[in-house]
Design an enzyme around this catalytic site. Sequence first.
Site, PDB file in Angstrom:
ATOM      1  N   ASP A 169       0.882  -1.198   0.083  1.00  0.00           N
ATOM      2  CA  ASP A 169      -0.092  -0.067  -0.062  1.00  0.00           C
ATOM      3  C   ASP A 169       0.828   1.182   0.198  1.00  0.00           C
ATOM      4  OD1 ASP A 169      -1.600   2.209   0.722  1.00  0.00           O
ATOM      5  OD2 ASP A 169      -3.134   0.962   1.285  1.00  0.00           O
ATOM      6  N   HIS A 170       1.042   1.929  -1.167  1.00  0.00           N
ATOM      7  CA  HIS A 170       2.287   2.824  -1.346  1.00  0.00           C
ATOM      8  C   HIS A 170       2.063   4.141  -0.270  1.00  0.00           C
ATOM      9  CE1 HIS A 170      -0.343   4.848  -4.135  1.00  0.00           C
ATOM     10  NE2 HIS A 170       0.428   5.870  -3.970  1.00  0.00           N
ATOM     11  N   HIS A 203      -5.985   3.004   0.877  1.00  0.00           N
ATOM     12  CA  HIS A 203      -5.237   3.968   1.461  1.00  0.00           C
ATOM     13  C   HIS A 203      -6.025   4.811   2.614  1.00  0.00           C
ATOM     14  CE1 HIS A 203      -3.067   3.127  -1.875  1.00  0.00           C
ATOM     15  NE2 HIS A 203      -3.656   3.853  -2.721  1.00  0.00           N
TER      16      HIS A 203
END
Length: 483
Positions: A177-178, A240
Amino acid sequence: VTEQRALFIIFGGTGDLAKRKLYPALFNLYRKGFLKENFAVIGTARRPWTDEHFQEVVRDAIHAEGALLKDTSRFASHFYYQSHNVNDTEHYTTLRNLAEKLDQKYEIGGNRMFYLAMSPRFFGTIAKHLKSQKIVTAAGYNRVIIEKPFGRDFASAEELNEAIGRYFPEKDVFRIDHYLGKEMVQNILAVRFGNNLFRALWNNRYIDNIQITLSESLGVEERAGYYETAGALRDMVQNHILQIVSLLTMNMPASYSETDIRREKIYALKSLRKYTPEEVEKNFVRAQYKAANGQRGYREEEKIADDSSTETFVAGKLFVDNENFSGVPIYIRTGKRLSQKTSRIDIAFKAMPTNIFAPQRLGQNVLTINIEPEGKIFMQINVKKIGQGFTLKNSHLDFFPTSNGESTFPEAYEKLFADALAGDATNFTHWEEVAHSWKFVDTIRDTWDKQNDVLEEYPCGSMGPQASDKLLERDGCKWFYQG
Ligand code: BG6
């Protein structure tokens, strides 16, 4: 900086993500000495590319200038291309031979990083073949990095997880999950658990509400095919936004470690209040952008159905029913083609129990963590205005992490790659986090799928539909961030 030895095998090596994020991130790790001589990258995809062409693509992707150009060629010389059909068992033998050859050539010692940056429907078969065709090694580690989307609901995510889990244990699975690789997102725990001031206030006795905004000015761009099947809820909220929610509401972990942090995040996500269909209708808003300000509407975009009901905006009010946060509304919103690209968190504190300065009014204390475009933290506090008499004013305390000589922010992917190389999964999502997030999102999606006529519209360049503002007005609040 410790040099790491690894062979990367990137599935989806010709893709957009690889070019935009992965190759630049690997280059930065190379520049900084995390990667030196003992590494190699195999890019695979269906297209028949040569090594030379692949290396050229990698050099172009890095956008290096001046003195760095020299490094670029040396760096790119570690890249090899193998055309590959993920369903063809024989192809894996070719891949294994190349992997073994490179492992020896660069003295890598058997460490393998498998990066799955392609459609999730292939993950299971890739995992299976990596094992059966012995591309995994016994000499070093074998880690799989998995790109989103991890499923499209709980059931498909679970299936995917089992397909991978059959061949790789949880400790070797790194789900990206950047947002967890972003400096300012990582700052949430530093602020919360490094300052007694905030620790003491971080609960339902002092916090009035929390607002999370992830707004984008871009539209759907070239990802119509994927986006039509996803929509903003799956694309941004499930991952996010809920990850940010978990960092904001989790209890204090016993230590700053992978196991302890992830355990508390799992509890927080497990405590998300599940809504009934009536509550979903009341507390969630979905909308789609329509043409305005010289930009075309979602339905006019290429490869989007004329009658598409995909939401490009979501706003909602949710609750984490744990000891410290039950009763605190958490307002979230995200959307495409909004007025600005901004990611931020506003934490609004409750009013003073009495105001001794009446009839002067006290401004609300708000702590803001700005994630993007600029990383900063600021707080609104009430102070006295200079001069005779006693007048109050609302003032800002500002903190800019980049302005005090510390270097600029490393890109999220660079940080996450470095973590994965070090075997640290703190900033990757554990399966149970993913599972609880999907269960929460599924209740919303299920309700929406049963109704047809409640998709709102908003003009490109706005901050979403009015219904999003009404969601807060109803509670006597408003979005602090107005775009
Ligand atoms: C991705 C979504 O996960 O995040 C995209 O799939 C979105 O739709 C992107 O644009 C936003 O990331 P960032 O880092 O630009 O805020």
